[in-house]
Design an enzyme around this catalytic site. Sequence first.
Site, mmCIF file in Angstrom:
data_model
loop_
_atom_site.group_PDB
_atom_site.id
_atom_site.type_symbol
_atom_site.label_atom_id
_atom_site.label_comp_id
_atom_site.label_asym_id
_atom_site.label_seq_id
_atom_site.Cartn_x
_atom_site.Cartn_y
_atom_site.Cartn_z
ATOM 1 N N CYS A 172 -15.842 -56.782 29.155
ATOM 2 C CA CYS A 172 -14.890 -56.419 28.045
ATOM 3 C C CYS A 172 -13.992 -54.952 28.834
ATOM 4 O O CYS A 172 -12.939 -54.933 28.191
ATOM 5 C CB CYS A 172 -15.521 -55.591 27.016
ATOM 6 S SG CYS A 172 -16.807 -57.228 26.427
ATOM 7 N N ASN B 255 -14.320 -61.284 18.513
ATOM 8 C CA ASN B 255 -14.645 -60.384 20.212
ATOM 9 C C ASN B 255 -14.097 -61.318 21.718
ATOM 10 O O ASN B 255 -14.734 -62.126 21.754
ATOM 11 C CB ASN B 255 -15.773 -60.006 21.022
ATOM 12 C CG ASN B 255 -16.254 -59.601 21.722
ATOM 13 O OD1 ASN B 255 -15.251 -58.926 22.631
ATOM 14 N ND2 ASN B 255 -17.885 -59.125 22.483
ATOM 15 N N HIS C 83 -12.158 -51.383 22.643
ATOM 16 C CA HIS C 83 -12.334 -52.846 22.780
ATOM 17 C C HIS C 83 -12.516 -53.095 21.040
ATOM 18 O O HIS C 83 -13.840 -52.781 20.529
ATOM 19 C CB HIS C 83 -13.668 -52.972 23.283
ATOM 20 C CG HIS C 83 -14.408 -53.979 23.655
ATOM 21 N ND1 HIS C 83 -13.577 -55.450 23.333
ATOM 22 C CD2 HIS C 83 -15.544 -54.169 23.932
ATOM 23 C CE1 HIS C 83 -14.555 -56.161 23.667
ATOM 24 N NE2 HIS C 83 -15.569 -56.233 23.381
#
Length: 336
Positions: free
Chosen positions: A121, A291, A261
């Site tokens: 990520c 996500n 994020h």
Amino acid sequence: MGGWGLVEVRRAGIYGTGYSLPGKVLTNRELEGMVDTTDEWIFQRTGIRERRILEKGRPGYELAVEAAGMAMERSGTLPGDLGLIIATTITPDYFAPSLASIVQGKVGAGKAFAFDLGAACCGFVYALAVADGLIKSGTCEKILIVSCEIHSRVVDWTDRATCIILGDGAAAAVVGPATDGTGLMETYMGTDGRYGHLVTIPNGYLGAEDIGNRAGAEKRVFWQDGKEVYKFAVKVMAEAAGKVLDKAGMTYADMDMVVPHQANLRIIEGAMRRMDVDPDKVHRDIATTGNLSSASIPYSLSQLDRGGRLRLGDNVLLVGFGAGLSWGSAYMRWSC
């Protein structure tokens, strides 16, 4: 008497952004028929209403190519202008060739060298830091960063703790030298591999005895220790954001936009409380995407860019965390 003159400071600035999402939408209501869960349960714990899923038989690199093309068009970049392509992914179609090399061939950027960067990520922030160094050194003038994740192919669709979180998508940015006082001002990155076992996606070469006897090992699927990751994420996002601002001599009050994020809305809100940042300055789009891992931050930037919410010279803070366990933050002045 001669003088030294003014030295032109070259920083990596974003010239244009792009994105691509699959057409298939998977809602929480649909997940109710696949696993023991409810729309309310998912939304309360994650802030997610729906996510995009790549169609069967379609390679993920097609999303990366589409996102790259959009970023190149918006930035006025021709294929021959690119000196480097960096792709960030932990869910590639192939171990070899790299995603970056596939994109290079598809967009016709024959002068560019290309490689993948695997930082989960945090991938986009790490790639920005790499691009910044190469631009400052004069090695490259224009660099394409493309982030693409196809989580639907590594998710255990019987595990309600993980299958509700992840989505598929790609996003990209063309980066080049900014000499007008904008661009990437500071970065802060770190990794603590002692806790890497808390988020895993085993590959097909390893048996359960090699990976460790925990959930997900035998199936070679995405797995995480949700409680431990939550505690880590809230803490490290706030720390990483504070560190990069300290390096730059800036404060949260100076920021025009904070782009975290998009892993989980509860994580975002928990971290933002620790940061004492104005909630109106914090971007959130997880409700419709889930996500997207390394594509999360560049996707958010592309939406802000298109929505007119970023203006030349705006102070923007990027912050993320991910497998590794890793973290990264960046402070930039918006360049386009």
